[in-house]
Write an enzyme that holds these catalytic residues in place. Structure first.
Site, PDB file in Angstrom:
ATOM      1  N   GLY A 199      -7.545 -10.820 -11.162  1.00 13.69           N
ATOM      2  CA  GLY A 199      -8.508 -10.503 -12.215  1.00 13.69           C
ATOM      3  C   GLY A 199      -9.080  -9.090 -12.216  1.00 13.69           C
ATOM      4  O   GLY A 199     -10.065  -8.844 -12.904  1.00 13.69           O
ATOM      5  N   LYS A 281       6.861  -2.330 -12.669  1.00 19.31           N
ATOM      6  CA  LYS A 281       7.217  -2.300 -11.234  1.00 19.31           C
ATOM      7  C   LYS A 281       8.633  -1.752 -11.066  1.00 19.31           C
ATOM      8  O   LYS A 281       9.535  -2.111 -11.834  1.00 19.31           O
ATOM      9  CB  LYS A 281       7.155  -3.710 -10.627  1.00 19.31           C
TER      10      LYS A 281
HETATM   11  C1  LIG Z   1       0.026  -7.251  -9.417  1.00 15.72           C
HETATM   12  S1  LIG Z   1      -0.512  -8.852  -9.824  1.00 15.72           S
HETATM   13  C2  LIG Z   1      -1.640  -8.510 -11.108  1.00 15.72           C
HETATM   14  C3  LIG Z   1      -2.949  -7.975 -10.632  1.00 15.72           C
HETATM   15  C4  LIG Z   1      -3.997  -7.930 -11.715  1.00 15.72           C
HETATM   16  N1  LIG Z   1      -3.677  -6.970 -12.757  1.00 15.72           N
HETATM   17  C5  LIG Z   1      -5.346  -7.606 -11.149  1.00 15.72           C
HETATM   18  O1  LIG Z   1      -5.880  -6.550 -11.491  1.00 15.72           O
HETATM   19  O2  LIG Z   1      -5.887  -8.390 -10.383  1.00 15.72           O
HETATM   20  C6  LIG Z   1       0.860  -9.515 -10.653  1.00 15.72           C
HETATM   21  C7  LIG Z   1       0.635 -10.838 -11.344  1.00 15.72           C
HETATM   22  O3  LIG Z   1       1.746 -11.091 -12.187  1.00 15.72           O
HETATM   23  C8  LIG Z   1       1.777 -12.483 -12.336  1.00 15.72           C
HETATM   24  N2  LIG Z   1       3.035 -12.909 -12.970  1.00 15.72           N
HETATM   25  C9  LIG Z   1       4.297 -12.855 -12.513  1.00 15.72           C
HETATM   26  N3  LIG Z   1       5.135 -13.391 -13.411  1.00 15.72           N
HETATM   27  C10 LIG Z   1       4.391 -13.765 -14.476  1.00 15.72           C
HETATM   28  C11 LIG Z   1       4.678 -14.371 -15.729  1.00 15.72           C
HETATM   29  N4  LIG Z   1       5.919 -14.714 -16.070  1.00 15.72           N
HETATM   30  N5  LIG Z   1       3.650 -14.603 -16.575  1.00 15.72           N
HETATM   31  C12 LIG Z   1       2.396 -14.260 -16.245  1.00 15.72           C
HETATM   32  N6  LIG Z   1       2.068 -13.688 -15.081  1.00 15.72           N
HETATM   33  C13 LIG Z   1       3.049 -13.455 -14.197  1.00 15.72           C
HETATM   34  C14 LIG Z   1       1.599 -13.003 -10.912  1.00 15.72           C
HETATM   35  O4  LIG Z   1       1.182 -14.351 -10.916  1.00 15.72           O
HETATM   36  C15 LIG Z   1       0.530 -12.036 -10.400  1.00 15.72           C
HETATM   37  O5  LIG Z   1      -0.744 -12.614 -10.487  1.00 15.72           O
END
Ligand SMILES: C[S@@+](CC[C@H](N)C(=O)[O-])C[C@H]1O[C@@H](n2cnc3c(N)ncnc32)[C@H](O)[C@@H]1O
Length: 327
Positions: A199, A281
Site C-alpha cells: 500500500g 520491472k
Molecule cells: C512491488 S509490489 C507493489 C508495492 C506497492 N506499490 C507499494 O507501494 O506498496 C508488487 C505487487 O504486485 C502484485 N501483483 C503481481 N501480479 C499481480 C497481478 N496480476 N495483479 C495485481 N497485482 C499483482 C503483487 O501481489 C505485489 O503486491
C-alpha cells in the site's frame, strides 16, 4: 557526461551507442558521449556538457582554491545553481568531503547575486545548472540549462523521504516520479493502483486527497484497507475492468514487463485513464531491446503520449514510465 546507477553503465553505454552519440566509458557510473541524443537516455540519472576537466590528487583540500580559480574562468554566464557530486560508487562516495570543499571554494569566489539558492525555482528562473563532479583523479565542471536537466539534484540523486508509517520503500519511487511531472494526483481525483499491496503508493495517493481503487490479490495494510477513500479489489489486474474512466492509472505490479505493457496499452486504447505512472520491472540481462518493445507497445498500440521512461534514483532493476492520453 552522464551518471547512472552502479552496475548499469553498459546499459547506458548501449543506449547512447544506439542513438549514434559515440559513447565512452569514463569509469564506474560515469559515461561520456560526443553528442546529446534527442531522447534522454533511460539509464542516465543526469547529464552535463563538460566545460572543464582537471586532473586532481586524492587529497583535494590544498588544491581546492587553485582548482576553483580555473573553474571560474570557464563558468557559464547568467544565473547559476551551483552543485557538486561524487560518482555514486564506494570509491566515489569517499570523495564527498572533497566535493563539498571544492563547492565552497567556487561559491566563495562568486558574487552572491549570480547564485540561485532555491534550486526548485531553477527551471522557471531560466537558470543554468552547474555541476562540479569530483571523481577519482579528475574534477569536471559542466553545465545544463535547468529546463533541460534530467534532475535538479546533485548527480541526479533525488532522495525522497520515506514516511515513518510507509509500508514499503516503493512509495519513494512514486514520489520521485511525481516530482518530475507538471501536475499530480489531487483532491477529488480517482486513481487505480495496480499491484497496490502492501500500500505504499496507495497511501501517498490518499494523502494527496485522491480516491484510490487498489487492485492486488495480496493484502493491503489494515489502515488502508479500511480507509474511506480506498476500495481494495482483491483480484488480478489482468481481470479487472474499471466501472468508469479514472484520472490516474498507477502500476507497480511485479510481473513480466511485456505483459504489463500490454495491459497498460489496453487501458490507453480504451481511454480508461488520463494519466499514467508505471514502474516496469527489468530483471533480465538485455534491458534495452525490451524497453524498445515496451515503448512501442505503450505509444503505438496504447496511444499513450508524452512518454517519459527513466531509471529514477529510487529505482533498482526497474524503470519508471509516465504518460498521458489525448488533449
Ligand atoms: C512491488 S509490489 C507493489 C508495492 C506497492 N506499490 C507499494 O507501494 O506498496 C508488487 C505487487 O504486485 C502484485 N501483483 C503481481 N501480479 C499481480 C497481478 N496480476 N495483479 C495485481 N497485482 C499483482 C503483487 O501481489 C505485489 O503486491
Amino acid at each position: 557526461m552522464w551518471t547512472c546507477r552502479a552496475g548499469f553503465e553498459s546499459h547506458l553505454f548501449e543506449e547512447l551507442a544506439w542513438a549514434g552519440a559515440s559513447p565512452r566509458m569514463l569509469g564506474e557510473v560515469l559515461v561520456e558521449s560526443e553528442t546529446r541524443p534527442s531522447e534522454p537516455p533511460v539509464f542516465a540519472r543526469t547529464g552535463i556538457r563538460v566545460l572543464t576537466s582537471l586532473p586532481s590528487e586524492q587529497n583535494l583540500d590544498p588544491m581546492a582554491g587553485a582548482l576553483a580559480e580555473r573553474i571560474l574562468d570557464t563558468l557559464p554566464k547568467g544565473m547559476l545553481v551551483l552543485q557538486s557530486f561524487t560518482p555514486d560508487s564506494p570509491e566515489g562516495n569517499r570523495l564527498a568531503d572533497e566535493a563539498d570543499a571544492l563547492l565552497e571554494a567556487v561559491r566563495a569566489r562568486l558574487p552572491a547575486d549570480r547564485l540561485l539558492e532555491e534550486t526548485w525555482r531553477a527551471r522557471e528562473a531560466g537558470a543554468t545548472l552547474v555541476e562540479l563532479c569530483v571523481a577519482p583523479g579528475v574534477v569536471m565542471m559542466g553545465e545544463v540549462p535547468a529546463r533541460e536537466a534530467l534532475s535538479l539534484s546533485p548527480g541526479g540523486r533525488q532522495r525522497m523521504r520515506r514516511g515513518a508509517d510507509s509500508p514499503s520503500r516503493a512509495a519513494m519511487k512514486l514520489e520521485e516520479a511525481l516530482v518530475n511531472l507538471p501536475f499530480e494526483p489531487g483532491r477529488g481525483e480517482v486513481c487505480v493502483d495496480l499491484g497496490a499491496a502492501p500500500g505504499g503508493w496507495t497511501q501517498r495517493l490518499v494523502a494527496r486527497g485522491a480516491r484510490v481503487i487498489a487492485v492486488d490479490p495480496a493484502k493491503l495494510m489494515p489502515e488502508l484497507a479500511h480507509h474511506p477513500r480506498v476500495e481494495h479489489v482483491q483480484e488480478s489486474a489482468f481481470a479487472y475492468t474499471p466501472e468508469e474512466p479514472v484520472d490516474w492509472l498507477c502500476c507497480d505490479m511485479a510481473w513480466r514487463p511485456l505483459e504489463v505493457a500490454q495491459l497498460l496499452a489496453k487501458w490507453g486504447r480504451r481511454d480508461w485513464a488520463t494519466h499514467l505512472v508505471a514502474n516496469i520491472k527489468l530483471p533480465m540481462k538485455d534491458k534495452n531491446p525490451l524497453l524498445l518493445r515496451v515503448r512501442h507497445i505503450l505509444t503505438e498500440e496504447g496511444g499513450w503520449q508524452g512518454l517519459t521512461m527513466r531509471q529514477l534514483y529510487h529505482d533498482r532493476d526497474e524503470v519508471t514510465v509516465t504518460a498521458h492520453r489525448g488533449q
